[in-house]
Scaffold this motif. Structure first.
Motif, PDB file in Angstrom:
ATOM      1  N   LEU A 195      -5.495  -2.877  -5.024  1.00 27.47           N
ATOM      2  CA  LEU A 195      -5.027  -2.439  -3.708  1.00 27.47           C
ATOM      3  C   LEU A 195      -5.836  -3.112  -2.598  1.00 27.47           C
ATOM      4  O   LEU A 195      -5.280  -3.630  -1.632  1.00 27.47           O
ATOM      5  N   VAL A 196      -7.159  -3.148  -2.789  1.00 33.45           N
ATOM      6  CA  VAL A 196      -8.023  -3.747  -1.767  1.00 33.45           C
ATOM      7  C   VAL A 196      -7.693  -5.226  -1.597  1.00 33.45           C
ATOM      8  O   VAL A 196      -7.456  -5.705  -0.481  1.00 33.45           O
ATOM      9  N   CYS A 197      -7.626  -5.976  -2.729  1.00 38.09           N
ATOM     10  CA  CYS A 197      -7.325  -7.419  -2.645  1.00 38.09           C
ATOM     11  C   CYS A 197      -5.981  -7.661  -1.963  1.00 38.09           C
ATOM     12  O   CYS A 197      -5.844  -8.569  -1.140  1.00 38.09           O
ATOM     13  N   THR A 198      -4.984  -6.856  -2.329  1.00 37.57           N
ATOM     14  CA  THR A 198      -3.650  -7.062  -1.758  1.00 37.57           C
ATOM     15  C   THR A 198      -3.654  -6.808  -0.261  1.00 37.57           C
ATOM     16  O   THR A 198      -3.166  -7.621   0.527  1.00 37.57           O
ATOM     17  N   LEU A 199      -4.264  -5.664   0.131  1.00 38.68           N
ATOM     18  CA  LEU A 199      -4.211  -5.293   1.541  1.00 38.68           C
ATOM     19  C   LEU A 199      -5.016  -6.242   2.410  1.00 38.68           C
ATOM     20  O   LEU A 199      -4.627  -6.534   3.538  1.00 38.68           O
ATOM     21  N   ILE A 200      -6.126  -6.767   1.860  1.00 43.64           N
ATOM     22  CA  ILE A 200      -6.940  -7.728   2.609  1.00 43.64           C
ATOM     23  C   ILE A 200      -6.089  -8.910   3.059  1.00 43.64           C
ATOM     24  O   ILE A 200      -6.276  -9.482   4.130  1.00 43.64           O
ATOM     25  N   VAL A 201      -5.118  -9.285   2.238  1.00 41.28           N
ATOM     26  CA  VAL A 201      -4.245 -10.409   2.603  1.00 41.28           C
ATOM     27  C   VAL A 201      -3.027  -9.918   3.373  1.00 41.28           C
ATOM     28  O   VAL A 201      -2.664 -10.482   4.408  1.00 41.28           O
ATOM     29  N   VAL A 202      -2.394  -8.855   2.878  1.00 40.95           N
ATOM     30  CA  VAL A 202      -1.100  -8.467   3.441  1.00 40.95           C
ATOM     31  C   VAL A 202      -1.221  -7.966   4.879  1.00 40.95           C
ATOM     32  O   VAL A 202      -0.415  -8.343   5.737  1.00 40.95           O
ATOM     33  N   ILE A 203      -2.250  -7.160   5.173  1.00 43.59           N
ATOM     34  CA  ILE A 203      -2.348  -6.598   6.529  1.00 43.59           C
ATOM     35  C   ILE A 203      -2.500  -7.692   7.587  1.00 43.59           C
ATOM     36  O   ILE A 203      -1.717  -7.747   8.542  1.00 43.59           O
ATOM     37  N   PRO A 204      -3.472  -8.611   7.434  1.00 40.92           N
ATOM     38  CA  PRO A 204      -3.556  -9.678   8.446  1.00 40.92           C
ATOM     39  C   PRO A 204      -2.281 -10.523   8.525  1.00 40.92           C
ATOM     40  O   PRO A 204      -1.868 -10.908   9.625  1.00 40.92           O
ATOM     41  N   GLY A 216      -4.691  -9.441  -6.636  1.00 41.95           N
ATOM     42  CA  GLY A 216      -4.495  -8.051  -6.225  1.00 41.95           C
ATOM     43  C   GLY A 216      -3.207  -7.491  -6.777  1.00 41.95           C
ATOM     44  O   GLY A 216      -3.187  -6.408  -7.377  1.00 41.95           O
ATOM     45  N   VAL A 217      -2.120  -8.229  -6.593  1.00 43.19           N
ATOM     46  CA  VAL A 217      -0.819  -7.744  -7.050  1.00 43.19           C
ATOM     47  C   VAL A 217      -0.797  -7.612  -8.575  1.00 43.19           C
ATOM     48  O   VAL A 217      -0.309  -6.618  -9.118  1.00 43.19           O
ATOM     49  N   ASN A 218      -1.386  -8.601  -9.265  1.00 45.83           N
ATOM     50  CA  ASN A 218      -1.437  -8.539 -10.730  1.00 45.83           C
ATOM     51  C   ASN A 218      -2.249  -7.346 -11.219  1.00 45.83           C
ATOM     52  O   ASN A 218      -1.865  -6.659 -12.166  1.00 45.83           O
ATOM     53  N   LEU A 219      -3.398  -7.091 -10.554  1.00 41.53           N
ATOM     54  CA  LEU A 219      -4.239  -5.953 -10.950  1.00 41.53           C
ATOM     55  C   LEU A 219      -3.482  -4.648 -10.756  1.00 41.53           C
ATOM     56  O   LEU A 219      -3.510  -3.765 -11.615  1.00 41.53           O
ATOM     57  N   LEU A 220      -2.802  -4.532  -9.622  1.00 44.30           N
ATOM     58  CA  LEU A 220      -2.009  -3.327  -9.354  1.00 44.30           C
ATOM     59  C   LEU A 220      -0.972  -3.129 -10.456  1.00 44.30           C
ATOM     60  O   LEU A 220      -0.835  -2.044 -11.021  1.00 44.30           O
ATOM     61  N   GLY A 221      -0.254  -4.214 -10.748  1.00 42.00           N
ATOM     62  CA  GLY A 221       0.802  -4.126 -11.757  1.00 42.00           C
ATOM     63  C   GLY A 221       0.240  -3.756 -13.120  1.00 42.00           C
ATOM     64  O   GLY A 221       0.776  -2.903 -13.827  1.00 42.00           O
TER      65      GLY A 221
END
Lengths: 311, 307
Positions: B46-55, B287-292
């Motif tokens: 979640l952290v890795c994904t949001l670090i990229v997606v939010i900006p 991030g997405v892979n870890l979430l999945g």
């Protein structure tokens, strides 16, 4: 066995035929004129017409297609526009490089991922295994062109121990093969892990252990043999798809294989060359798949070719 | 004992007498370790994904120079100079701004591709699994044929044919991905079809389509949707590979693969032009892979505990 073999051979030929026919139609639908790409910007309309006639592009598409099919049977796939030599020869000249790269990559993959996967299955749910698990996820999350450029920068530019591109020495094979292998190692080791985890908890293994079979034999002879079919299938599929050209990695490392050839052929609309490449690589890939299927009875004597496995 | 460990605690509650199982044993139990592992994966993902997606989502709002705004006086500035967090490229464009704006296109293509391939895959896979017969034969042959096709070659060909616009690239990626969804849906539906409730619905005289749509699919979709995140990761990678080879969307902004291939020529002098955009891709995809992966672990455990 024989009827099965004929059926599978028929399927393979059909697959190659459909692939090559699709490609034939697609490239002729594409915008872009091979004659214009060949002649350069200064050509007149008459020049273009003359070039088109010499390429055989003035005939109807159906006629071209029939000629092309006839060419396949006689082993004549036309002359490459940009190399001005028989397209088949150009492809066959490049093919050994792609095969070398694919073999090296699949060897690295097998040697690393099988022990890694077994280790992960045996140490399941420990902290170290979680670490290895995350590393394999990272491995399958890197774009291959990027990891290629990174490896190249570190080992060819910053610490110049390996050649950056081409295939002049065997050292030139290391970086491209590693780049291809990173992704495959991640995928295969995860597969080995899940297959082994299934077999390591199977009742037959408990029985064998109670009979005093050594732990090493339990893992490598009992569980590994039973995990081998899905793993070998995956390795075979991966190998076959590598033979179709590791396009991106070949471009990054200027590797003289069929992948970089195809990118160039697409840019110059070199129809015979595109067709020859697709034909050769598809035929090769299908052959590898067929060989993998034929190897099943060797791995598992319960498998009878042509019949569904009930166990 | 706390109620935060419902699994092991439930065992304890059913046996209120003094037990040799201490909290320490529970913390070391396999179930606890598995749960901790997947929780860690979920949070890290979640952290890795949001670090990229939010900006990326806020690219237009953030106080950044425009992605195409050239400044030839400040070419190839290193990161952290003159307010350029990621440095600048060979034309003096702000790299961070380029990465974020390009990311909008990459993410949009990825999401759309997943939706399209999901719909195609679920429809064809469910039809093949439920109706069987010739539909199954056709779909299964298609799946097999696509396995032996030179995929990237075909994708490049199609992009060359129809031009590198966003709809074409979305469609191309969806075509590359639908087999995975279809195969999974087909196998799930094959199992579901044999369950008693389907027979009951048939006895009640429901139409075959109604049974498939209202009864079978809802039971399958939840499991099938677990692959969505993994598909998204693949879609982002595939889009970046296409755009690296020059077959990515050119408008409105260069996407990640293209930014990296532009920077490749300057790798010896300006490391950041390749390294940083690449790290952004890796962060998002990891991030997405870890979430999945975490979600799949959890679903598998839940299924194991109910059966």
């Amino acid at each position: 066995m024989a009827p099965y073999l004929f059926k599978r051979l028929g399927q393979s030929v059909l697959t190659v035929f459909l692939t090559i026919s699709t490609v034939f139609v697609l490239i002729r639908m594409a915008p872009g004129d091979p004659a214009a790409a060949y002649a350069g910007p200064l050509a007149t309309t008459e020049d273009l017409a003359k070039i088109r006639a010499s390429f055989g592009l003035d005939r109807s598409v159906v006629e071209q297609y029939l000629l092309f099919l006839k060419g396949i049977l006689t082993g004549d796939l036309g002359t490459s526009y940009s190399f001005r030599s028989p397209a088949l020869d150009v492809v066959l000249e490049r093919l050994p490089f792609t095969i070398t790269l694919a073999v090296a990559a699949i060897l690295i993959t097998t040697v690393v991922s099988v022990p890694l996967g077994v280790w992960m299955a045996r140490r399941a749910d420990t902290t170290r295994e979680l670490g290895a698990n995350v590393v394999t996820i990272a491995g399958q999350s890197m774009p291959d062109f990027w990891s290629g450029i990174m490896l190249l920068t570190v080992f060819a530019v910053l610490i110049p121990v390996l050649p950056a591109s081409g295939f002049a020495t065997w050292g030139g094979l290391v970086l491209p093969a590693l780049t291809v292998a990173i992704l495959q190692i991640a995928l295969i080791s995860r597969l080995v892990r899940s297959e082994m985890a299934k077999n390591l908890t199977a009742p037959y293994l408990t029985v064998a252990r109670s009979r005093g079979v050594s732990e090493r034999a339990l893992v490598w002879r009992y569980a590994m043999t039973n995990s081998s079919i899905p793993v070998v299938t995956a390795l075979g599929t991966r190998f076959a798809s590598m033979l179709n050209g590791v396009v991106v990695v070949e471009v990054v490392f200027a590797w003289p294989g069929v992948g970089s050839l195809v990118v160039r052929a697409l840019e110059t609309r070199d129809y015979p060359l595109i067709q020859a490449t697709v034909l050769v690589t598809a035929a090769l890939a299908v052959t590898v798949q067929l060989l993998v299927d034929l190897a099943y009875p060797l791995l598992d004597p319960r498998v009878r070719l042509g019949k569904k496995v009930s166990a | 004992m706390s109620t935060t460990h419902p699994g092991p605690a439930r065992v304890q509650r059913s046996e209120p007498r003094p037990s040799a199982v201490t909290a320490k044993h529970l913390a070391r139990a396999k179930v606890t370790r598995q749960r901790r592992g997947s929780k860690l994966k979920l949070w890290a993902g979640l952290v890795c994904t949001l670090i990229v997606v939010i900006p990326v989502a806020l690219a237009r709002v953030l106080p950044l120079p425009g992605p195409d705004q050239q400044d030839l006086a400040s070419r190839r500035l290193a990161p952290f100079t003159d307010g350029h967090l990621f440095g600048t490229d060979q034309l003096g464009r702000d790299l961070l701004s380029r990465v974020l704006h390009g990311g909008q296109v990459s993410l949009l293509v990825g999401l759309l591709a997943v939706v399209v391939s999901g719909v195609i895959g679920v429809v064809l896979g469910a039809a093949a699994g439920y109706f069987g017969g010739w539909i199954d034969t056709v779909v299964s042959r298609l799946l097999e044929a696509q396995l032996s096709l030179p995929l990237l070659m075909m994708l490049l060909l199609v992009v060359a044919l129809f031009g590198p616009s966003i709809p074409v690239i979305t469609f191309v990626i969806a075509i590359a991905q639908w087999p995975e969804v279809a195969r999974l849906t087909r196998s799930l539906v094959l199992v579901e079809r044999e369950k008693p409730y389907v027979a009951a619905a048939r006895v009640l005289g429901l139409h075959r389509f109604a049974i498939l749509l209202r009864h079978v699919l809802p039971n399958v979709v939840k499991q099938a949707s677990l692959v969505v995140l993994l598909l998204l990761a693949q879609a982002v990678l595939l889009e970046s590979a296409l755009s690296y080879l020059g077959a990515g969307p050119q408008r409105p902004f260069a996407t990640w693969g293209r930014i990296i291939s532009d920077g490749q020529d300057y790798i010896t002098t300006s490391w950041w032009m390749v390294t940083l955009p690449g790290l952004v891709i890796v962060a998002l995809v990891v991030g997405v892979n870890l979430l999945g992966d975490g979600l799949r672990d959890r679903a598998r455990r839940r299924k194991a505990s109910t059966s």
